[in-house]
Design a protein around this motif. Structure first.
Motif, PDB file in Angstrom:
ATOM      1  N   THR A  20       0.825  -1.208   0.000  1.00  0.00           N
ATOM      2  CA  THR A  20       0.000   0.000   0.000  1.00  0.00           C
ATOM      3  C   THR A  20       0.860   1.259   0.000  1.00  0.00           C
ATOM      4  N   CYS A  66       0.952   4.647  -2.532  1.00  0.00           N
ATOM      5  CA  CYS A  66       0.833   6.004  -1.991  1.00  0.00           C
ATOM      6  C   CYS A  66       2.003   6.881  -2.444  1.00  0.00           C
ATOM      7  N   THR A  74      -2.940  13.046   4.092  1.00  0.00           N
ATOM      8  CA  THR A  74      -2.541  11.647   3.950  1.00  0.00           C
ATOM      9  C   THR A  74      -3.654  10.685   4.344  1.00  0.00           C
ATOM     10  N   LEU A 117      -5.698  10.292   1.324  1.00  0.00           N
ATOM     11  CA  LEU A 117      -4.918   9.555   0.336  1.00  0.00           C
ATOM     12  C   LEU A 117      -4.887   8.068   0.658  1.00  0.00           C
ATOM     13  N   LEU A 118      -4.733   7.711   1.918  1.00  0.00           N
ATOM     14  CA  LEU A 118      -4.706   6.302   2.295  1.00  0.00           C
ATOM     15  C   LEU A 118      -6.060   5.647   2.052  1.00  0.00           C
ATOM     16  N   THR A 170      -6.358   5.058  -1.570  1.00  0.00           N
ATOM     17  CA  THR A 170      -5.490   3.948  -1.976  1.00  0.00           C
ATOM     18  C   THR A 170      -6.158   2.614  -1.703  1.00  0.00           C
TER      19      THR A 170
END
Length: 309
Positions: free
Chosen positions: A73, A77, A239, A242-243, A246
């Protein structure tokens, strides 16, 4: 600067320790725990022993690779962040300095439209229209992976066709990386353009314009060093989103990672994997934040004085 970086690293380690305690509590106190037949001390020792080894063994005998899944992962990212910086920084600088109103309005309108589109709908449309030209599934088997990262496995391998294999894997990662980088790119454009515009109005920039003849030197020596470092820590605040994106992309493109991990755990009511996924998500978010802070200090060392003002 070294003391500031050490403080950030210590803070990162403290956050990971707290998340590890929360994950252990979720594992130990849930019904049908794998540590139910052990005392609290023995269960605590067994949990952190498996955590340090990076392998968790379930009651069914299945082994859960923590570090490999985390790096898978984390790889996606990082690729999305690199694409977002590559696209967002030049466009942000252009928007911050440009006086062409219609072009600025067009770019901002396009950013607003793409940012408001749900990532699931956008990924589904792209997969529908490009399914005949680009590969839709990831050619990566985590069970035979050495590092957990497909690109690192190819780079560190001794195979003769390293460059063709690397290019093929990048071809697989191209479409999900571009889709994942859309929203970070838009955030980067907005933050960079705002910081560049505010910096360009400062008096020392006006003095530099009077003294310097080359606009490129003004941009390189004065404008960018004072505007870009302040943008990097702000990007790390995104973030968490974003995670999450993802994990959604991993589910849509059937890529092994935290997304597939959490989906299977939720479907099977496996609280053990869910607790480890919480630890993994917190680790990725904290690590990306730490890298952003260190990158900002490395680019502009005097930046850390603002934190002590």
């Amino acid at each position: 600067m070294i003391i500031y970086i050490l403080k950030k690293i210590v803070t990162f380690l403290f956050i990971i320790c707290v998340l590890a305690q929360i994950s252990f509590c979720l594992v130990y106190f849930v019904p049908q725990s794998i540590f139910s037949d052990l005392t609290f001390i023995d269960a605590y020792s067994a949990f952190f022993k498996q955590l340090l080894q990076g392998q968790f063994r379930l009651m069914s005998g299945e082994t859960v690779p923590f570090f490999d899944t985390l790096l898978t992962t984390f790889e996606l990212c990082i690729l999305a962040l690199l694409v977002a910086l590559f696209i967002g920084i030049p466009l942000g600088i252009f928007l911050g300095l440009s006086n062409i109103n219609w072009l600025n309005t067009t770019i901002r309108l396009g950013c607003l439209i793409f940012y408001s589109c749900p990532i699931v709908m956008l990924a589904t449309l792209v997969m529908f229209y490009l399914s005949s030209t680009l590969p839709m599934s990831m050619n990566f088997d985590i069970s035979i992976s050495v590092t957990g990262s497909s690109l690192l496995d190819i780079i560190l391998s001794s195979r003769a066709d390293k460059l063709p294999a690397l290019w093929e894997q990048l071809h697989y990662l191209l479409l999900p990386t571009i889709i994942l980088a859309i929203q970070p790119s838009i955030v980067t454009i907005q933050l960079v353009s705002e910081n560049v515009k505010n910096t360009s109005r400062q008096n020392y920039i006006k003095m530099a314009i009077i003294r310097e003849r080359s606009p490129f030197k003004i941009l390189r020596r004065h404008l960018l060093p004072n505007s870009i470092p302040s943008t990097i820590p702000q990007l790390t605040y995104n973030t968490t989103t974003l995670l999450f994106l993802t994990m959604v992309i991993e589910i849509l493109f059937n890529r092994v990672g935290l997304g597939q991990w959490v989906m299977l755990a939720y479907r099977n009511h496996n609280y053990f994997i869910i607790s480890i996924a919480i630890l993994a998500c917190g680790t990725v978010i904290s690590l990306l934040t730490l890298l952003g802070e260190i990158s900002a200090i490395a680019i502009y060392p005097l930046r850390h004085k603002e934190h002590y003002a």
